[in-house]
Design a protein around this motif. Structure first.
Motif, short mmCIF file in Angstrom:
data_model
loop_
_atom_site.label_atom_id
_atom_site.label_comp_id
_atom_site.label_asym_id
_atom_site.label_seq_id
_atom_site.Cartn_x
_atom_site.Cartn_y
_atom_site.Cartn_z
N HIS A 87 0.84 -1.20 0.00
CA HIS A 87 0.00 0.00 0.00
C HIS A 87 0.87 1.25 0.00
CE1 HIS A 87 -3.26 2.69 1.01
NE2 HIS A 87 -2.59 3.12 2.05
N HIS A 93 2.41 8.51 -1.12
CA HIS A 93 1.76 9.54 -0.31
C HIS A 93 2.66 9.89 0.86
CE1 HIS A 93 -1.10 10.77 2.95
NE2 HIS A 93 -1.43 11.59 1.99
N ASP A 95 2.61 11.52 3.77
CA ASP A 95 2.33 11.30 5.19
C ASP A 95 2.27 9.83 5.55
OD1 ASP A 95 2.13 14.00 5.12
OD2 ASP A 95 0.53 14.08 6.59
N ARG A 162 2.62 15.13 13.56
CA ARG A 162 1.44 14.27 13.53
C ARG A 162 0.46 14.69 14.63
NH1 ARG A 162 1.63 10.80 10.09
NH2 ARG A 162 3.08 9.26 10.87
N LYS A 166 -3.28 15.78 14.05
CA LYS A 166 -4.21 14.84 14.64
C LYS A 166 -5.25 15.53 15.51
CE LYS A 166 -3.53 10.22 16.51
NZ LYS A 166 -2.50 9.30 17.00
N TRP A 167 -4.80 16.51 16.25
CA TRP A 167 -5.70 17.18 17.18
C TRP A 167 -6.13 18.54 16.68
CZ3 TRP A 167 -7.65 14.43 21.15
CH2 TRP A 167 -6.99 13.23 21.45
N GLU A 171 -4.49 25.06 13.49
CA GLU A 171 -5.06 24.82 12.17
C GLU A 171 -5.46 26.11 11.48
OE1 GLU A 171 -7.39 21.18 11.41
OE2 GLU A 171 -8.91 22.61 10.80
N CYS B 160 -6.51 4.36 2.90
CA CYS B 160 -6.17 4.36 4.32
C CYS B 160 -5.43 3.08 4.72
CB CYS B 160 -7.46 4.49 5.14
SG CYS B 160 -7.21 4.34 6.90
N ALA B 161 -4.21 3.23 5.22
CA ALA B 161 -3.44 2.07 5.65
C ALA B 161 -4.14 1.37 6.81
CB ALA B 161 -2.03 2.50 6.06
N PHE B 205 -10.14 6.57 17.51
CA PHE B 205 -8.82 6.36 18.13
C PHE B 205 -7.97 5.35 17.36
CE2 PHE B 205 -11.49 7.72 21.83
CZ PHE B 205 -11.01 9.02 21.81
N GLY B 206 -8.57 4.71 16.37
CA GLY B 206 -7.77 3.83 15.52
C GLY B 206 -7.09 4.60 14.41
N CYS B 207 -7.64 5.75 14.08
CA CYS B 207 -7.10 6.57 12.99
C CYS B 207 -5.73 7.11 13.39
CB CYS B 207 -8.04 7.73 12.70
SG CYS B 207 -7.30 9.06 11.77
N MET B 208 -4.75 6.96 12.49
CA MET B 208 -3.40 7.39 12.82
C MET B 208 -3.05 8.71 12.17
SD MET B 208 -1.44 3.75 12.87
CE MET B 208 -1.67 3.32 11.18
N SER B 209 -4.04 9.39 11.62
CA SER B 209 -3.80 10.70 10.99
C SER B 209 -2.72 10.65 9.92
CB SER B 209 -3.43 11.75 12.04
OG SER B 209 -4.52 11.94 12.88
N LEU B 210 -2.80 9.66 9.06
CA LEU B 210 -1.88 9.64 7.93
C LEU B 210 -2.41 10.56 6.84
CD1 LEU B 210 -1.31 5.82 7.85
CD2 LEU B 210 -0.24 7.54 9.26
N LEU B 211 -3.70 10.86 6.92
CA LEU B 211 -4.33 11.86 6.09
C LEU B 211 -4.34 11.53 4.60
CD1 LEU B 211 -3.23 15.10 7.88
CD2 LEU B 211 -5.31 13.78 8.12
N ALA B 212 -4.13 10.26 4.25
CA ALA B 212 -4.28 9.89 2.84
C ALA B 212 -5.73 10.09 2.42
CB ALA B 212 -3.86 8.44 2.63
N ASN B 214 -7.78 12.40 3.43
CA ASN B 214 -7.94 13.82 3.19
C ASN B 214 -7.36 14.22 1.83
OD1 ASN B 214 -8.35 16.67 4.64
ND2 ASN B 214 -6.43 16.71 3.53
N GLN B 224 -9.39 16.09 7.26
CA GLN B 224 -8.40 16.33 8.32
C GLN B 224 -9.03 17.12 9.46
OE1 GLN B 224 -5.06 18.77 7.10
NE2 GLN B 224 -4.51 19.20 9.21
N THR B 225 -9.72 18.21 9.10
CA THR B 225 -10.36 19.05 10.11
C THR B 225 -11.41 18.27 10.88
OG1 THR B 225 -10.07 20.81 8.52
CG2 THR B 225 -11.44 21.29 10.41
N ALA B 228 -9.85 15.69 13.32
CA ALA B 228 -9.25 16.33 14.49
C ALA B 228 -10.34 16.81 15.44
CB ALA B 228 -8.36 17.49 14.06
N ARG B 231 -11.93 13.93 17.20
CA ARG B 231 -11.00 13.37 18.18
C ARG B 231 -11.01 14.21 19.45
NH1 ARG B 231 -7.01 12.78 15.06
NH2 ARG B 231 -7.10 10.54 14.78
#
Ligand code: HEM
Ligand code: SF4
Ligand code: SF4
Ligand code: FES
Lengths: 234, 245
Positions: A87, A93, A95, A162, A166-167, A171, B160-161, B205-212, B214, B224-225, B228, B231
């Motif tokens: 993948h 990609h 990120d 990250r 993430k949070w 932004e 999404c990975a 909480f499983g999402c790792m914010s790799l943002l693919a 998005n 992304q927004t 976040a 979360r």
């Protein structure tokens, strides 16, 4: 969430850590003072090295907790690993690639950092200009520190980036623009920390080489040299 | 000068016991303004009459034509061949059940997701049909509408990975839907209810914010927004819940 908190605490600690360690670049006296400060030298009747040990223990706990939580996110079996790898290579990609970097550097620290932490725990008193330099060179720690430096700074800086996305910190109105800025900040941070870290490590190695014939001797700050000589004379 | 394109297409029909998964190369001349929709139809007309792929709207509205184009998920009807190299591959979306070749069944997955996350407006009482609807601030309505633009194409899942590694992860499409209903004042559910649905490693909480998700969502939803924001809200709910115990 605890993952984020422990990660944040560790990353901020690593900044402070970098500050303390690079004190050696200012002067040997400053480095000596920083090391003794954490033993309570300046505010307790006698320096207590176990203070450092306890602090190391706390950091180790944080570290273990963070690693434990991070393990949840590791590809858990070969199938998941294969999926993630194909993948990642297909997707091109940025990120997602950074995530692999984090997994790899995190995994590396899993093995590298405990060595360092254990040494600090058992010999908290052996932190100081000469003692540290001796460990780096005569003690053969420099390859470990070199690898650890790269792993920690890259992992920590990517981790902070990250955390921000993430949070949703910083932004602002335009998520795209702020993400680009955060990315730039991340690379800047990596470059800055690596430069500072490498310079410090080079300085330690140089001192270590110079001090190798007298390895084991402890540093005495310049302003105490007269006193100790007098004490010894007694 | 028109280019000669070489397209390697994934071929497999799971219902045919003789079929083995394979890549088949097709060559054709690129036309000005050619989309993958046009290219695939040309291949089917002249070279592979049994090639399976889905299109409905041909205008990026229905989400049926999502596939993995040159390694990245996207809508085939909105992808111009001139954005692609001379040789590239087409794969069906991963994760979803393969129908045949480039056609997958996103419908069943999306339906299961909707049932699991209860993605409909929850009302306190039966609406009174002969009364005017409660008014909504235009800005708020805009916000809800923005998130409602999701066409359930499945690109964010394929990108999404996490979704690929962990079955059961609801992905950006699921999380975005929760964000949409949370925003909607007509929905009476509170954060505690939403926490039940997505306050876990299969949810936010499983999402790792790799943002693919998005970066590859063809409708450019602000995932992304939203992720976040959810979360933060869900973490707040989690803490409140811990304190009450
Ligand atoms: C045994 C050592 C370590 C391992 C195995 C490890 C592993 C990981 C992994 C896999 C992630 C990604 C988790 C996710 O995406 O959800 C992560 C995130 C992070 N790590 Fe580490 N790490 C280690 C040590 C450290 C250290 C020493 C620092 C401090 C410099 C640090 C700082 C961070 C930060 C700030 C994050 C971001 C947190 C988040 O995404 O929520 N880590 N770590
Ligand atoms: S969020 Fe975007 S990528 Fe995901 S299903 Fe909806 S439209 Fe497709
Ligand atoms: S941010 Fe990453 S992990 Fe989260 S849903 Fe999107 S692609 Fe998946
Ligand atoms: S055919 Fe409807 S989105 Fe492409």
């Amino acid at each position: 969430m605890l993952q984020s908190l422990t990660g944040l605490a560790l990353a901020l600690f690593m900044w402070l850590h970098m500050g303390f360690v690079s004190a050696i670049l200012i002067s040997e006296d400053v480095a000596w003072a920083v090391a003794r400060f954490f033993e309570g030298y300046f505010f307790l009747p006698r320096p207590q090295a176990w203070l450092v040990s306890s602090f190391v223990a706390v950091i180790s706990l944080l570290f273990a907790l963070h690693a434990l939580l991070a393990l949840r996110k590791f590809p858990a079996d070969w199938r998941q690993y294969r999926i993630a790898a194909t993948h990642g290579s297909r997707l091109r990609h940025g990120d997602t690639v950074l995530w692999f970097v984090q997994v790899a550097t995190g995994f590396a620290m899993f093995f590298l950092a405990p060595v360092h932490l254990y040494a600090m725990f058992m010999h908290p008193d052996l932190i100081g200009p000469y003692a540290s330099a001796d460990r780096v060179w005569t003690g053969g720690f420099w390859p470990l520190y070199l690898a650890l430096l790269f792993a920690v700074e890259v992992h920590g800086s990517v981790g902070l980036y990250r955390l921000a996305v993430k949070w949703g910190w910083f932004e602002g109105g335009d998520a795209r623009a702020s993400r680009r800025r955060l990315k730039i900040a991340m690379w800047g941070l990596i470059a800055f920390l690596l430069t500072l870290g490498l310079t410090t490590l080079m300085a330690e190695i140089r001192m270590g080489v110079e001090h190798a014939p007298r390895a084991g001797e402890r540093y005495v700050p310049t302003w105490q040299r007269g006193v100790t000589a007098a004490e010894e004379a007694r | 000068m028109s280019r000669r394109l070489k397209i390697s297409v994934f071929r497999h029909n799971p219902r045919d016991p003789q079929s083995v998964p394979r890549l088949v190369d097709y060559e054709l001349d690129e036309q000005p303004g050619m989309t993958l929709f046009i290219a695939l139809n040309a291949i089917r007309d002249t070279q592979a009459p049994d090639l399976n792929f889905d299109f409905v709207c041909r205008a990026g509205v229905c989400g049926a034509c999502a596939m993995v184009v040159d390694g990245r998920p996207g809508l085939a009807c909105r992808t111009l061949t001139n954005t692609l190299p001379d040789a590239f591959s087409l794969y069906p979306l991963p994760v979803f059940r393969l129908v045949a070749d480039l056609s997958v069944d996103t419908g069943r997955w999306m339906r299961e997701l909707a049932e699991r996350l209860q993605t409909w407006v929850h009302l306190e009482a039966e609406p009174e049909l002969d009364r005017l609807e409660a008014r909504m601030e235009p800005a708020l309505a805009e916000g809800v509408y923005e998130l409602d633009r999701c066409i359930e194409c499945g690109c964010c899942i394929a990108a999404c990975a996490t979704a690929q590694m962990r079955e059961g992860f609801v992905g950006a499409v699921g999380l975005n839907k929760i964000a949409r209903f949370r925003l909607d004042p007509a929905d009476t559910r509170a954060d505690a209810d939403f926490y039940e649905l997505i306050g876990s490693d299969e949810g936010i909480f499983g999402c790792m914010s790799l943002l693919a998700c998005n970066d590859l969502c063809p409708k450019e939803l602000p995932l992304q927004t939203q992720l976040a924001w959810l979360r933060r809200k869900m973490a707040g709910q989690g803490i409140r819940w811990l304190r009450r115990r």
